[in-house]
Design an enzyme around this catalytic site. Structure first.
Site, PDB file in Angstrom:
ATOM      1  N   LEU A  95      34.298  42.711  60.138  1.00  0.00           N
ATOM      2  CA  LEU A  95      32.864  42.956  60.311  1.00  0.00           C
ATOM      3  C   LEU A  95      31.977  42.054  59.467  1.00  0.00           C
ATOM      4  CD1 LEU A  95      32.893  46.866  60.406  1.00  0.00           C
ATOM      5  CD2 LEU A  95      33.298  45.254  62.278  1.00  0.00           C
ATOM      6  N   MET A 115      29.838  38.260  49.886  1.00  0.00           N
ATOM      7  CA  MET A 115      31.264  38.404  50.215  1.00  0.00           C
ATOM      8  C   MET A 115      31.996  37.083  50.035  1.00  0.00           C
ATOM      9  SD  MET A 115      31.584  41.545  50.641  1.00  0.00           S
ATOM     10  CE  MET A 115      33.327  41.424  50.935  1.00  0.00           C
ATOM     11  N   GLU A 116      31.333  35.978  50.313  1.00  0.00           N
ATOM     12  CA  GLU A 116      31.957  34.661  50.151  1.00  0.00           C
ATOM     13  C   GLU A 116      32.221  34.364  48.677  1.00  0.00           C
ATOM     14  OE1 GLU A 116      30.542  34.986  54.176  1.00  0.00           O
ATOM     15  OE2 GLU A 116      29.571  35.484  52.282  1.00  0.00           O
ATOM     16  N   ASP A 141      49.940  33.273  41.737  1.00  0.00           N
ATOM     17  CA  ASP A 141      51.062  32.677  42.469  1.00  0.00           C
ATOM     18  C   ASP A 141      51.683  31.515  41.695  1.00  0.00           C
ATOM     19  OD1 ASP A 141      52.777  32.265  44.813  1.00  0.00           O
ATOM     20  OD2 ASP A 141      51.601  30.436  45.082  1.00  0.00           O
TER      21      ASP A 141
END
Length: 170
Positions: free
Chosen positions: A78, A116-117, A131
């Site tokens: 969304l 959000m970015e 990682d």
């Protein structure tokens, strides 16, 4: 509980939908997000000394964060696809915490914001550091990912109160 009809991503039956931003005006928008990854003594020193077998941790994490910001609408349901005009991802070594502080700045000119970015950029950068350092230790913690500030749009400018734990950055 709020009336579902007042929540833009919720339709009248309580289902989800993408918010309609077609009536909103374009404006300049920015967002700044922050996060921290606690590495522990050995991994922290090895990142500082460029002694991680997978390569340059912070350059790789910086690229990953930028890529994450660009792909946010593909990762978050969304979330609107935003034409991003700029992304910066910065790192600060936090000696006291044996951590790396991550800051992302995003900007655009459009009908919806880039919060959000910025948050995705911080999160993906932190995951990349994890990682690349997991062969040194699995005791790595990612945390305190939050929006620090935003500008533009209907809701205007907003800035969080900086906690004593984090550096004051814009």
């Amino acid at each position: 509980m709020p009336d579902p009809s007042t929540l833009t991503p919720v339709d009248r039956s309580g289902g989800v939908r993408m918010a309609d931003v077609s009536q909103k005006s374009d404006s300049a928008r920015t967002a700044v997000a922050f996060g921290r990854i606690h590495l522990g003594e050995e991994a922290f020193q090895r990142v500082r000394d460029h002694d991680i077998n997978k390569g340059d941790v912070l350059t790789t994490a910086q690229i990953a964060g930028i890529m994450g910001a660009k792909e946010t609408s593909k990762l978050i349901p969304l979330c609107h696809d935003v034409m991003i005009n700029g992304v910066e991802v910065d790192f600060t070594f936090n000696e006291e915490k044996e951590a790396i502080d991550i800051r992302a700045f995003t900007k655009s000119f459009g009908v919806t914001g880039v919060e959000m970015e910025a948050l995705t950029a911080v999160s993906v950068a932190a995951l990349t550091i994890y990682d690349m350092c997991k062969s040194v230790t699995k005791d790595i913690r990612i945390g305190d990912v939050h929006l620090r500030a935003k500008t533009g749009g209907q809701s205007g400018n907003w800035k969080s109160e900086v906690s004593a734990e984090e550096p004051a950055q814009n």
